[in-house]
Design a protein around this motif. Structure first.
Motif, short mmCIF file in Angstrom:
data_model
loop_
_atom_site.label_atom_id
_atom_site.label_comp_id
_atom_site.label_asym_id
_atom_site.label_seq_id
_atom_site.Cartn_x
_atom_site.Cartn_y
_atom_site.Cartn_z
N TYR A 12 -8.43 5.25 5.98
CA TYR A 12 -7.70 6.26 6.52
C TYR A 12 -6.58 6.90 5.50
N ARG A 52 -8.97 -5.59 7.36
CA ARG A 52 -7.78 -4.46 7.29
C ARG A 52 -7.94 -3.54 6.11
N TYR A 72 0.81 -1.28 0.15
CA TYR A 72 0.10 -0.21 -0.01
C TYR A 72 0.88 1.21 0.02
N HIS A 128 9.05 3.07 13.84
CA HIS A 128 9.64 3.14 12.48
C HIS A 128 9.06 4.11 11.73
N ILE A 153 -5.93 -3.69 18.93
CA ILE A 153 -5.54 -3.33 17.64
C ILE A 153 -6.41 -3.82 16.68
N TYR A 154 -6.61 -5.34 16.69
CA TYR A 154 -7.14 -6.16 15.43
C TYR A 154 -8.23 -6.74 16.30
N GLU A 190 4.93 5.05 16.45
CA GLU A 190 5.83 4.05 16.31
C GLU A 190 7.34 4.23 15.97
C1 UD1 Z 1 1.39 -1.96 10.84
C2 UD1 Z 1 2.30 -3.01 11.07
C3 UD1 Z 1 1.82 -4.21 11.31
C4 UD1 Z 1 1.37 -3.97 12.90
C5 UD1 Z 1 0.44 -2.59 12.83
C6 UD1 Z 1 -0.11 -2.07 14.26
C7 UD1 Z 1 3.75 -2.59 8.86
C8 UD1 Z 1 4.06 -3.09 7.53
N1 UD1 Z 1 2.65 -3.58 9.49
O1 UD1 Z 1 0.26 -2.40 10.00
O2 UD1 Z 1 2.77 -5.06 11.50
O3 UD1 Z 1 0.45 -5.18 13.55
O4 UD1 Z 1 0.99 -1.58 12.26
O5 UD1 Z 1 1.28 -1.82 14.94
O6 UD1 Z 1 4.17 -1.67 9.46
N2 UD1 Z 1 -7.12 0.65 10.19
C9 UD1 Z 1 -8.51 1.05 9.62
N3 UD1 Z 1 -8.38 1.95 8.27
C10 UD1 Z 1 -7.10 2.31 7.90
C11 UD1 Z 1 -5.92 1.76 8.56
C12 UD1 Z 1 -6.12 1.00 9.67
O7 UD1 Z 1 -9.67 0.76 10.00
O8 UD1 Z 1 -7.03 2.91 6.75
C13 UD1 Z 1 -7.36 0.10 11.43
C14 UD1 Z 1 -6.86 -1.68 11.28
O9 UD1 Z 1 -7.75 -2.34 10.67
C15 UD1 Z 1 -6.41 -1.68 12.56
C16 UD1 Z 1 -5.80 -0.43 13.14
O10 UD1 Z 1 -6.34 0.58 12.32
O11 UD1 Z 1 -7.55 -2.37 13.41
C17 UD1 Z 1 -4.47 -0.42 13.06
O12 UD1 Z 1 -3.84 -0.57 12.02
P1 UD1 Z 1 -2.66 0.13 11.50
O13 UD1 Z 1 -1.77 0.50 12.56
O14 UD1 Z 1 -2.73 0.86 10.36
O15 UD1 Z 1 -1.85 -1.21 10.88
P2 UD1 Z 1 -1.04 -1.30 9.42
O16 UD1 Z 1 -0.09 -0.15 9.31
O17 UD1 Z 1 -1.65 -1.97 8.51
#
Ligand code: UD1
Length: 435
Positions: free
Chosen positions: A126, A122, A96, A192, A330-331, A190
């Motif tokens: 946002y 997922r 993405y 990173h 988170i999930y 975070e």
């Molecule tokens: C990143 C990490 C992953 C980690 C996660 C949370 C990478 C490549 N992956 O994933 O290993 O588990 O952070 O620390 O860095 N959400 C929405 N809409 C969005 C985006 C997120 O609803 O547009 C929700 C997700 O479904 C989830 C929460 O927000 O429930 C957090 O997701 P996010 O922090 O975005 O995780 P990733 O960036 O996908």
């Protein structure tokens, strides 16, 4: 089919060197597409997700080569397409980031919707809202995201509904070359995210506030090439810390930033494990056989306890005395691995986002299957402490994020081996017994 075979019960001793951060690498590598020049990225982890991404980058026209095992050279001066829709793209979540960088540099992106670990819905809404706020039009058709900014991207202020890691990074990357200033409120913090901001700043971007909940990006005309070293992997480090705690023994986890590991160190100490910190290493020790205390854990955005350490910590808590409660903040569905741990004797009851863990004396070796990256490594942890032999299948998922895991564990004295098919199994198992 490739399997890991583990004979449990050997305490871990020695030193393990932590590789570069996987989640930082999978954002910094696409970020090189924003750069009109050559980037040399050091401390790149040799994991499957990185290899996959370098292939996708080459498909776009970037010249990508490894100068050595962990140093990547990317020349993205000439990119011949803004379309990344191959099968490879769907294989990883981090693809993405291609939307943000292609949109940021060329004003258009056409990218297949990402795959990656499956722990519930997922969405990337946002990210999309952020790109729209910057002046682009985004549509999704047939599993492909099309983003276009006819008049170029323009800086804007926005507030994320949740401090999403991916959305923070993606919007930040898209905004680097936009006209004017972008402000992201309720941004993720975070480590990173900070690393990616540091990378972009080293290449000429003007980003302030990464690591706080407000990030300000002043658009610049162009980024230049340069050299950058990725931070150590917080989750790989935490995983080895938990392994030492679970199996017992004493290990030095080197090349780490202890500050990034504070929430993990604090939980281990609460459990009764000894954690000693220095500038760039941590020593974790536990006398095998000593009692571990039950604790409760809730995963949260940084600086809270990371969701990517939840399966490993839950596995450790199976061996603590009493009942521990782990809440996934988170999930929606991140306890799918529990069924596999139950095959090894775990007593875990899941209700939605909560897992109640009743301590057991020991895991017992079994044949189990990794269902995602961190779930898979948790089976390795259980196998290392189990009575008898454990066989783990689907290990390519573990290798998405753990560099040289077999060699690193052998270096700590574990009895672990890899077999590629049934025929080799019996031979390898006897080899494994020898350590
Ligand atoms: C990143 C990490 C992953 C980690 C996660 C949370 C990478 C490549 N992956 O994933 O290993 O588990 O952070 O620390 O860095 N959400 C929405 N809409 C969005 C985006 C997120 O609803 O547009 C929700 C997700 O479904 C989830 C929460 O927000 O429930 C957090 O997701 P996010 O922090 O975005 O995780 P990733 O960036 O996908």
């Amino acid at each position: 089919m490739k399997k890991y075979v583990i004979r449990g019960g050997k305490p871990l001793e020695g030193e393990v060197r932590i590789s570069g951060g996987k989640n930082a690498a999978v954002a910094i590598i696409p970020a090189t597409l924003l750069v009109n020049g050559v980037c040399i990225v050091e401390n790149v982890p040799a994991v499957n997700d990185v290899i996959l991404l370098t292939k996708i980058m080459s498909e776009l026209g970037a010249k990508v080569s490894f100068l050595d095992k962990t140093t990547l050279r990317v020349d993205a001066t000439e990119i011949h397409t803004c379309s990344a829709v191959s099968e490879l793209v769907r294989k990883m979540r981090a693809s993405y980031y291609l939307i943000g960088v292609l949109l940021g540099r060329f004003g258009k992106a056409c990218v297949g919707l990402p795959g990656g670990c499956d722990f519930g819905v997922r969405p990337i809404d946002y990210h999309i809202r952020g790109f729209e706020a910057l002046g682009s039009t985004v549509t999704i058709e047939h599993g492909i995201v099309n983003a276009v900014a006819e008049n170029g991207l323009k800086g804007a202020s926005m507030s994320l509904d949740f401090p999403s890691v991916g959305a923070t990074i993606n919007i930040m990357m898209a905004a680097v070359l936009a006209e004017g200033t972008t402000i992201i409120e309720n941004a993720g913090k975070e480590p990173h995210i900070v690393d990616i901001a540091n990378f972009l700043n080293a290449m000429g971007a003007e980003i302030r506030g990464a690591g706080t909940d407000t990030i300000k990006i002043k658009g610049v005309k162009e980024l230049h090439g340069g050299r950058y070293e990725i931070i150590p992997d917080q989750i790989e480090a935490g995983t080895y810390m938990v392994m030492a705690a679970a199996v017992g023994g004493r290990i030095k986890v080197s090349n780490v930033i202890p500050k990034h590991l504070e929430s993990i160190s604090a939980k281990l100490e609460e459990i009764g494990v000894t954690v000693e910190e220095d500038d760039d290493f941590i020593v974790v020790s536990r006398e095998p056989g000593t009692v571990m205390n039950k604790v409760n854990v809730k995963t949260l955005p940084y600086p809270g306890f990371p969701t990517d350490m939840q399966p490993q910590m839950s596995t450790l808590l199976c061996l603590a005395k009493g009942t521990s409660i782990v809440t996934e903040g988170i999930y929606e569905h991140r306890f799918r691995y529990v069924d596999e741990l139950r095959r090894m004797g775990a007593k875990m009851d899941v209700d939605g986002r909560v897992c109640v863990i009743t301590g057991i004396e020991k895991f017992s070796g079994a044949s189990v299957c990794a269902c995602d990256l961190r779930a898979g490594v948790s089976l390795v942890i259980a196998g290392l402490c189990a009575d008898g032999m454990t066989e783990i299948t689907n290990v390519h998922l573990i290798e998405r994020g753990y560099e040289d895991i077999i060699e690193k564990l052998k270096g700590l004295g574990a009895s672990i081996g890899v077999v590629d098919d049934e025929e080799n199994l019996s031979q390898q198992v006897s080899g494994t017994t020898a350590g």
